[in-house]
Design an enzyme around this catalytic site. Structure first.
Site, PDB file in Angstrom:
ATOM      1  N   ASN A  13       7.745  -2.626 -10.001  1.00 58.71           N
ATOM      2  CA  ASN A  13       8.228  -3.632  -9.049  1.00 58.71           C
ATOM      3  C   ASN A  13       7.076  -4.610  -8.869  1.00 58.71           C
ATOM      4  O   ASN A  13       6.097  -4.305  -8.199  1.00 58.71           O
ATOM      5  CB  ASN A  13       8.585  -2.944  -7.722  1.00 58.71           C
ATOM      6  CG  ASN A  13       8.940  -3.946  -6.630  1.00 58.71           C
ATOM      7  OD1 ASN A  13       9.086  -5.140  -6.892  1.00 58.71           O
ATOM      8  ND2 ASN A  13       9.069  -3.459  -5.402  1.00 58.71           N
ATOM      9  N   TRP A  14       7.216  -5.749  -9.493  1.00 61.34           N
ATOM     10  CA  TRP A  14       6.110  -6.722  -9.462  1.00 61.34           C
ATOM     11  C   TRP A  14       5.954  -7.396  -8.107  1.00 61.34           C
ATOM     12  O   TRP A  14       4.969  -8.056  -7.852  1.00 61.34           O
ATOM     13  CB  TRP A  14       6.328  -7.772 -10.550  1.00 61.34           C
ATOM     14  CG  TRP A  14       5.848  -7.324 -11.904  1.00 61.34           C
ATOM     15  CD1 TRP A  14       5.195  -6.160 -12.203  1.00 61.34           C
ATOM     16  CD2 TRP A  14       5.966  -8.057 -13.137  1.00 61.34           C
ATOM     17  NE1 TRP A  14       4.897  -6.123 -13.550  1.00 61.34           N
ATOM     18  CE2 TRP A  14       5.365  -7.270 -14.139  1.00 61.34           C
ATOM     19  CE3 TRP A  14       6.527  -9.282 -13.485  1.00 61.34           C
ATOM     20  CZ2 TRP A  14       5.299  -7.689 -15.474  1.00 61.34           C
ATOM     21  CZ3 TRP A  14       6.466  -9.692 -14.796  1.00 61.34           C
ATOM     22  CH2 TRP A  14       5.848  -8.905 -15.794  1.00 61.34           C
ATOM     23  N   LYS A  15       6.966  -7.293  -7.253  1.00 68.78           N
ATOM     24  CA  LYS A  15       6.937  -7.978  -5.953  1.00 68.78           C
ATOM     25  C   LYS A  15       6.650  -9.464  -6.176  1.00 68.78           C
ATOM     26  O   LYS A  15       7.144 -10.023  -7.158  1.00 68.78           O
ATOM     27  CB  LYS A  15       5.936  -7.296  -5.014  1.00 68.78           C
ATOM     28  CG  LYS A  15       6.193  -5.786  -4.933  1.00 68.78           C
ATOM     29  CD  LYS A  15       5.415  -5.075  -3.870  1.00 68.78           C
ATOM     30  CE  LYS A  15       5.774  -3.594  -3.862  1.00 68.78           C
ATOM     31  NZ  LYS A  15       5.103  -2.834  -2.824  1.00 68.78           N
ATOM     32  N   HIS A  99      14.537  -2.416  -0.526  1.00 68.06           N
ATOM     33  CA  HIS A  99      13.108  -2.083  -0.492  1.00 68.06           C
ATOM     34  C   HIS A  99      12.606  -2.191   0.948  1.00 68.06           C
ATOM     35  O   HIS A  99      13.068  -3.048   1.710  1.00 68.06           O
ATOM     36  CB  HIS A  99      12.335  -3.037  -1.410  1.00 68.06           C
ATOM     37  CG  HIS A  99      10.921  -2.587  -1.619  1.00 68.06           C
ATOM     38  ND1 HIS A  99       9.936  -2.823  -0.698  1.00 68.06           N
ATOM     39  CD2 HIS A  99      10.360  -1.870  -2.622  1.00 68.06           C
ATOM     40  CE1 HIS A  99       8.804  -2.273  -1.135  1.00 68.06           C
ATOM     41  NE2 HIS A  99       9.034  -1.697  -2.299  1.00 68.06           N
ATOM     42  N   GLU A 101      10.095  -3.492   2.169  1.00 63.49           N
ATOM     43  CA  GLU A 101       9.583  -4.830   2.526  1.00 63.49           C
ATOM     44  C   GLU A 101      10.740  -5.764   2.885  1.00 63.49           C
ATOM     45  O   GLU A 101      10.603  -6.621   3.756  1.00 63.49           O
ATOM     46  CB  GLU A 101       8.739  -5.384   1.372  1.00 63.49           C
ATOM     47  CG  GLU A 101       7.411  -4.634   1.279  1.00 63.49           C
ATOM     48  CD  GLU A 101       6.827  -4.538  -0.108  1.00 63.49           C
ATOM     49  OE1 GLU A 101       7.233  -5.294  -1.006  1.00 63.49           O
ATOM     50  OE2 GLU A 101       5.940  -3.679  -0.300  1.00 63.49           O
ATOM     51  N   GLY A 177       1.412   0.689  -1.114  1.00 60.95           N
ATOM     52  CA  GLY A 177       0.296  -0.255  -1.119  1.00 60.95           C
ATOM     53  C   GLY A 177      -0.898   0.192  -0.297  1.00 60.95           C
ATOM     54  O   GLY A 177      -1.793  -0.596  -0.011  1.00 60.95           O
ATOM     55  N   SER A 217       2.145   4.118  -4.081  1.00 57.00           N
ATOM     56  CA  SER A 217       0.807   4.361  -4.642  1.00 57.00           C
ATOM     57  C   SER A 217       0.826   5.300  -5.850  1.00 57.00           C
ATOM     58  O   SER A 217      -0.127   6.050  -6.063  1.00 57.00           O
ATOM     59  CB  SER A 217      -0.164   4.862  -3.564  1.00 57.00           C
ATOM     60  OG  SER A 217      -0.310   3.881  -2.549  1.00 57.00           O
ATOM     61  N   GLY A 238       4.435  -0.260  -7.747  1.00 55.58           N
ATOM     62  CA  GLY A 238       4.036  -1.609  -7.362  1.00 55.58           C
ATOM     63  C   GLY A 238       2.740  -2.000  -8.048  1.00 55.58           C
ATOM     64  O   GLY A 238       2.730  -2.412  -9.211  1.00 55.58           O
ATOM     65  N   GLY A 239       1.631  -1.841  -7.343  1.00 56.49           N
ATOM     66  CA  GLY A 239       0.323  -2.304  -7.815  1.00 56.49           C
ATOM     67  C   GLY A 239      -0.007  -1.925  -9.252  1.00 56.49           C
ATOM     68  O   GLY A 239      -0.443  -2.769 -10.052  1.00 56.49           O
TER      69      GLY A 239
END
Ligand code: 13P
Length: 257
Positions: A13-15, A99, A101, A177, A217, A238-239
């Site tokens: 998920n590149w956000k 999500h 967010e 995150g 994470s 994510g990251g």
């Protein structure tokens, strides 16, 4: 993982992190390290504007493409929104829905999530439905009840045939995150509870076949242990999905024998 009964899916998920011009170098770097993901499907969910480049370059690297959001409406006067069939027309396969967010910053509720799930399924997109608790909710001991409610509401009026297209991602908010991962046991416990909810709604066969990911994470160091758990069928990352070497290492972890 349990490859006998269900598909392992490693999804990035590149956000709001990668530009269209970042896609080609990323795809080429991943392709050079991971020739072909053998035992898992690999997906990148990207911002809308990146999708054309993603469909061109990531597919060459055997990576499927997803969006990070969609409108709950099929079409009409909703300035700035993107409908499910627009994504399908482009060639997108998956879409992240609900999500944390989007729930936190854009006011999405379980009901919105359910509407978006139906919008996606009707157009032929495969939803990746996110659920998960906050730290306060975990400390209050209500994680399973909360996640059960999120899953049941997200799947309201979804038929047994449609539910086969759905992926559930368990993402504890406190692990997103933050560098804090749920322990493999904690993550598996909630993924198992989600499978039990699915069993109650759709029966044992559907529950055994549904892919349930962990997100929060996940990285190249902890992926193997998390993915070794029986009820964790992949990751939503994510990251670590922004760095070709890290994402490739997680794919490798999913390719374990
Ligand atoms: P991180 O892997 O950066 O914690 O993000 C997880 C996530 O939110 C994926 O959807």
């Amino acid at each position: 993982m349990n490859r006998k009964y269900r598909k392992t899916i490693i999804a990035g998920n590149w956000k709001m992190n990668m530009k269209p011009s970042d896609v080609k170098p990323f795809a080429e770097a991943v392709k050079a390290i991971v020739p072909r993901a053998k035992w898992c499907e690999t997906v990148i969910c990207a911002p809308y504007v990146d999708l054309p480049a993603a469909l061109k370059y990531l597919r060459e690297a055997h990576i499927s493409v997803g969006a990070e959001n969609l409108s709950e409406h099929p079409k009409g006067a909703y300035t700035g929104e993107v409908a499910a069939d627009m994504l399908v027309d482009l060639g997108v396969k998956y879409v992240i829905i609900g999500h944390s967010e989007r729930r936190q910053y854009f006011g999405e509720t379980d009901i919105t999530v359910n509407k978006k799930v139906h919008a996606a399924l009707e157009a032929g997109l495969q939803p990746i439905v996110c659920v998960g608790e906050s730290l306060e909710q975990r400390e209050l001991g209500v994680t399973e009840e909360l996640v059960t409610l999120q899953v049941k509401t997200a799947l309201a009026d979804v038929s047994p045939k449609q539910v086969r297209k759905i992926v559930i991602a368990y993402e504890p908010i406190w692990a997103i995150g933050t560098g804090k991962t749920a322990t493999a046991e904690q993550a598996n416990e909630v993924c198992r509870a989600i499978r039990t909810v699915i069993r109650g709604l759709y029966g044992a066969r559907v529950a055994r076949a549904i892919t349930i990911q962990y997100g929060g994470s996940m990285n190249e160091k902890n992926a193997y242990e998390l993915l070794s758990q029986p009820d964790i069928d992949g990751g939503l990352i994510g990251g670590a999905s922004l760095v070709p070497e890290k994402f490739a290492a997680i794919i490798e972890a999913a390719n374990q024998e």
